[in-house]
Write an enzyme that holds these catalytic residues in place. Structure first.
Site, PDB file in Angstrom:
ATOM      1  CE  LYS A  72      -3.750   2.546   0.533  1.00 43.37           C
ATOM      2  NZ  LYS A  72      -3.132   3.896   0.490  1.00 43.37           N
ATOM      3  NE  ARG A  86      -3.158  -0.834   5.257  1.00 43.25           N
ATOM      4  CZ  ARG A  86      -3.779   0.164   4.645  1.00 43.25           C
ATOM      5  NH1 ARG A  86      -3.218   1.359   4.608  1.00 43.25           N
ATOM      6  NH2 ARG A  86      -4.945  -0.030   4.057  1.00 43.25           N
ATOM      7  CE1 TYR A  94      -5.268  -0.566  -3.797  1.00 45.51           C
ATOM      8  CE2 TYR A  94      -3.623  -1.875  -2.648  1.00 45.51           C
ATOM      9  CZ  TYR A  94      -4.551  -0.841  -2.651  1.00 45.51           C
ATOM     10  OH  TYR A  94      -4.763  -0.112  -1.513  1.00 45.51           O
ATOM     11  CG  ASP A 113      -8.529   7.735  -3.329  1.00 38.88           C
ATOM     12  OD1 ASP A 113      -7.406   8.267  -3.284  1.00 38.88           O
ATOM     13  OD2 ASP A 113      -9.181   7.436  -2.309  1.00 38.88           O
TER      14      ASP A 113
END
Length: 222
Positions: A72, A86, A94, A113
């Site tokens: 991440k 993290r 993903y 996003d």
């Protein structure tokens, strides 16, 4: 404030070679140390990258996380660098490239996003042109956290898609399930609502552009 040159340990200058004698240029290490004392500001991907003239339909976006990654990554808003936040706690990756749209702002004080559907994974920190095809409304731990769904505008396999309803239903099911599950092992609740069309995506992007403009104007008044 001490300069970088002041706090770094002194570097020994190597002897000049015979062919460098008489040169007007200082030794390489002296030039490096000298450059460190000059104030410079690196480009910030959120603020310095233009969203593009085609927004809110086609826009630039910065990739934070590549397709297939379990890391991440996210934008460090202070430095503009991409940092490791993290490693995902769940055994998932993903499903597509994920990032943000520059010069946008949401209610959570972050840029908007975006999930970009395309053939290949893209390295974190790269930017590309994307075309909005829909919105995935999401609630993350009680807070609104909508995601724009887009396709890469320069990928010949996906650039012809104009609306999320044109995607295979299984593709949408994979995206939904990823976001529903990726925080479960952190005991964090995420709710994903029904996908919305491209027209709604344009409205969301335009609203975030307006919020960003208001943020900049307010900053200039201070």
């Amino acid at each position: 404030m001490e300069t970088a040159a002041a706090v770094m340990a002194p570097m020994e200058t190597p002897p000049k070679s015979s062919d460098s004698q008489g040169s007007s240029h200082p030794p390489l290490n002296e030039r490096i140390l000298s450059s460190l004392t000059r104030r410079s500001i690196a480009a910030h991907p959120w603020h310095d990258l233009e969203i593009g003239p085609g927004a809110p339909t086609v826009f630039n976006c910065v990739v934070e996380i590549g397709k297939g990654s379990k890391v991440k990554y996210e934008l460090d808003k202070k430095t503009g660098l991409i940092k490791v936040d993290r490693i995902l706690y769940s055994s998932v990756v993903y499903p597509h490239n994920y990032g943000f749209i520059p010069r946008t702002l949401c209610e959570d004080a972050d840029p908007l996003d975006v999930l970009i559907i395309m053939q290949e994974p893209v390295l974190p920190g790269c930017f590309l042109r994307a075309k909005a095809i829909g919105v995935m409304p999401m609630i993350d731990q009680g807070e609104k956290d909508d995601k724009i769904i887009a396709v890469c505008a320069d990928d010949p396999e996906y650039r012809h898609y104009d609306d999320i309803k044109e995607l295979p239903p299984h593709r949408l099911a994979e995206i939904r399930r990823f976001f529903e599950d990726y925080k479960k092992n952190e005991n964090k609740e995420v709710a994903v609502n029904d996908f919305l069309p491209a027209s709604t995506a344009y409205e969301v992007i335009k609203h975030s552009m307006d919020l960003y403009a208001d943020y900049i104007v307010e900053g200039l008044r201070r």
